[in-house]
Design a protein around this motif. Sequence first.
Motif, PDB file in Angstrom:
ATOM      1  N   GLU A  99      36.724 -36.325 -37.130  1.00 37.55           N
ATOM      2  CA  GLU A  99      36.324 -35.763 -38.368  1.00 37.55           C
ATOM      3  C   GLU A  99      37.175 -34.670 -39.060  1.00 37.55           C
ATOM      4  OE1 GLU A  99      32.283 -34.678 -38.302  1.00 37.55           O
ATOM      5  OE2 GLU A  99      31.645 -36.540 -37.429  1.00 37.55           O
ATOM      6  N   LEU A 100      37.474 -33.716 -38.080  1.00 37.21           N
ATOM      7  CA  LEU A 100      38.280 -32.676 -38.618  1.00 37.21           C
ATOM      8  C   LEU A 100      39.829 -33.025 -38.927  1.00 37.21           C
ATOM      9  CD1 LEU A 100      37.016 -29.681 -36.262  1.00 37.21           C
ATOM     10  CD2 LEU A 100      36.626 -29.867 -38.697  1.00 37.21           C
ATOM     11  N   ALA A 122      39.086 -24.854 -40.101  1.00 40.92           N
ATOM     12  CA  ALA A 122      37.949 -25.324 -39.472  1.00 40.92           C
ATOM     13  C   ALA A 122      38.125 -25.804 -38.148  1.00 40.92           C
ATOM     14  CB  ALA A 122      37.504 -26.500 -40.514  1.00 40.92           C
ATOM     15  N   LYS A 123      39.524 -26.670 -37.685  1.00 39.18           N
ATOM     16  CA  LYS A 123      39.589 -26.893 -36.478  1.00 39.18           C
ATOM     17  C   LYS A 123      39.659 -25.579 -35.457  1.00 39.18           C
ATOM     18  CE  LYS A 123      42.663 -30.307 -35.526  1.00 39.18           C
ATOM     19  NZ  LYS A 123      43.661 -31.322 -35.509  1.00 39.18           N
ATOM     20  N   CYS A 124      40.244 -24.714 -35.794  1.00 41.43           N
ATOM     21  CA  CYS A 124      40.445 -23.608 -35.126  1.00 41.43           C
ATOM     22  C   CYS A 124      39.033 -23.020 -34.708  1.00 41.43           C
ATOM     23  CB  CYS A 124      41.232 -22.416 -35.796  1.00 41.43           C
ATOM     24  SG  CYS A 124      41.656 -20.742 -35.084  1.00 41.43           S
ATOM     25  N   GLU A 125      38.078 -22.944 -35.753  1.00 42.50           N
ATOM     26  CA  GLU A 125      36.901 -22.507 -35.446  1.00 42.50           C
ATOM     27  C   GLU A 125      36.233 -23.260 -34.413  1.00 42.50           C
ATOM     28  OE1 GLU A 125      35.463 -21.771 -39.336  1.00 42.50           O
ATOM     29  OE2 GLU A 125      36.253 -19.808 -39.534  1.00 42.50           O
ATOM     30  N   LEU A 137      43.945 -21.064 -30.128  1.00 43.77           N
ATOM     31  CA  LEU A 137      45.280 -20.062 -30.417  1.00 43.77           C
ATOM     32  C   LEU A 137      46.363 -20.687 -30.847  1.00 43.77           C
ATOM     33  CD1 LEU A 137      45.549 -18.228 -27.038  1.00 43.77           C
ATOM     34  CD2 LEU A 137      44.578 -17.513 -29.130  1.00 43.77           C
ATOM     35  N   ASN A 138      46.641 -22.184 -30.584  1.00 46.09           N
ATOM     36  CA  ASN A 138      47.446 -23.070 -31.533  1.00 46.09           C
ATOM     37  C   ASN A 138      47.283 -23.140 -32.986  1.00 46.09           C
ATOM     38  OD1 ASN A 138      48.889 -23.243 -29.101  1.00 46.09           O
ATOM     39  ND2 ASN A 138      48.211 -25.493 -28.655  1.00 46.09           N
ATOM     40  N   PHE A 139      45.822 -23.520 -33.291  1.00 48.79           N
ATOM     41  CA  PHE A 139      45.670 -23.819 -34.649  1.00 48.79           C
ATOM     42  C   PHE A 139      45.598 -22.390 -35.518  1.00 48.79           C
ATOM     43  CE2 PHE A 139      44.629 -27.993 -33.261  1.00 48.79           C
ATOM     44  CZ  PHE A 139      45.208 -28.767 -34.254  1.00 48.79           C
ATOM     45  N   LEU A 163      39.304 -13.586 -28.835  1.00 50.45           N
ATOM     46  CA  LEU A 163      39.415 -14.657 -27.612  1.00 50.45           C
ATOM     47  C   LEU A 163      39.962 -14.022 -26.544  1.00 50.45           C
ATOM     48  CD1 LEU A 163      40.991 -17.443 -30.020  1.00 50.45           C
ATOM     49  CD2 LEU A 163      38.919 -17.552 -28.643  1.00 50.45           C
ATOM     50  N   GLY A 164      41.012 -12.972 -26.686  1.00 50.67           N
ATOM     51  CA  GLY A 164      41.601 -12.487 -25.453  1.00 50.67           C
ATOM     52  C   GLY A 164      40.397 -11.628 -24.675  1.00 50.67           C
ATOM     53  N   ILE A 165      39.696 -10.894 -25.537  1.00 51.07           N
ATOM     54  CA  ILE A 165      38.330 -10.158 -24.729  1.00 51.07           C
ATOM     55  C   ILE A 165      37.313 -11.306 -24.202  1.00 51.07           C
ATOM     56  CG2 ILE A 165      36.477  -8.861 -25.303  1.00 51.07           C
ATOM     57  CD1 ILE A 165      38.108  -7.388 -27.335  1.00 51.07           C
ATOM     58  N   ALA A 166      37.016 -12.365 -25.006  1.00 46.29           N
ATOM     59  CA  ALA A 166      36.225 -13.097 -24.352  1.00 46.29           C
ATOM     60  C   ALA A 166      36.745 -14.063 -23.307  1.00 46.29           C
ATOM     61  CB  ALA A 166      35.859 -14.215 -25.530  1.00 46.29           C
TER      62      ALA A 166
END
Length: 178
Positions: A99-100, A122-125, A137-139, A163-166
Motif C-alpha cells: 500500500e505504501l 509514511a514508509k519511514c514511520e 534509517l534508509n527511508f 532509533l539509536g537510543i531505542a
Amino acid sequence: MPPQTKGTTFRDNEEEEELQIEEPVPMSPLISLLHLRHTYASQYVDESKREEAKAKILKEAYDHNMAPYLRFICESFAWSLEESKMQEMDAVNAKKLEELDARLKDAQENLGDVEVRESLLAKCEHFARIGDLQECLNFNMECSGKTLAAGPKLDLCFQRILLGIAFSDNEIAANGVR
C-alpha cells in the motif's frame, strides 16, 4: 496557592478561571520497549518482573506486527521464535508495504515533491513502528534529502536519535545530529 489539576477552578482577583493542564505526550513505543528490554536484562530484577517484561514485549510486538523488532529481541535474548506467527506478521507487513509503495509510486507519477516526501515519511514511520531499524534509517535519509524546511528536518534528526537510543546503538544516535 494549592497545586492545580485539570479542570480545577481558583479565585484570582475575584474572577474564576479554569486552569487547563496539557496532557503528557505519549511515549514512543520503541522507548517503552527499550525500558522493558532493560528491565528484562537487569540483574536487579526478580524473575516475576523479568517474565512480566518479556510478556509485555511479546504482546506489543504481536499486537503491532513488529516482526523485525521481535527478531532483534529474540536474537539478543536467545528466545525462540514462533515461525507461524512471524510469517503471519511478515504477511501483514508486506501488505502494508505494498500500500505504501503504491502511494509512493502514485505520488512520484502524478503529484508533487511534497506528496513524495509525505509518502517516504509514511514508509519511514511504518518501518519505525515495526522496529525495522535499517529500512527506517534508509527511508529517513531519503526523506531528509527531499525535506527543505528546518522543522521537518529536525523531526527526522530526532527520529534517528530516537532509533539509536531505542536500539541501544550510540553511533546511530550520535549520527542523528550530524
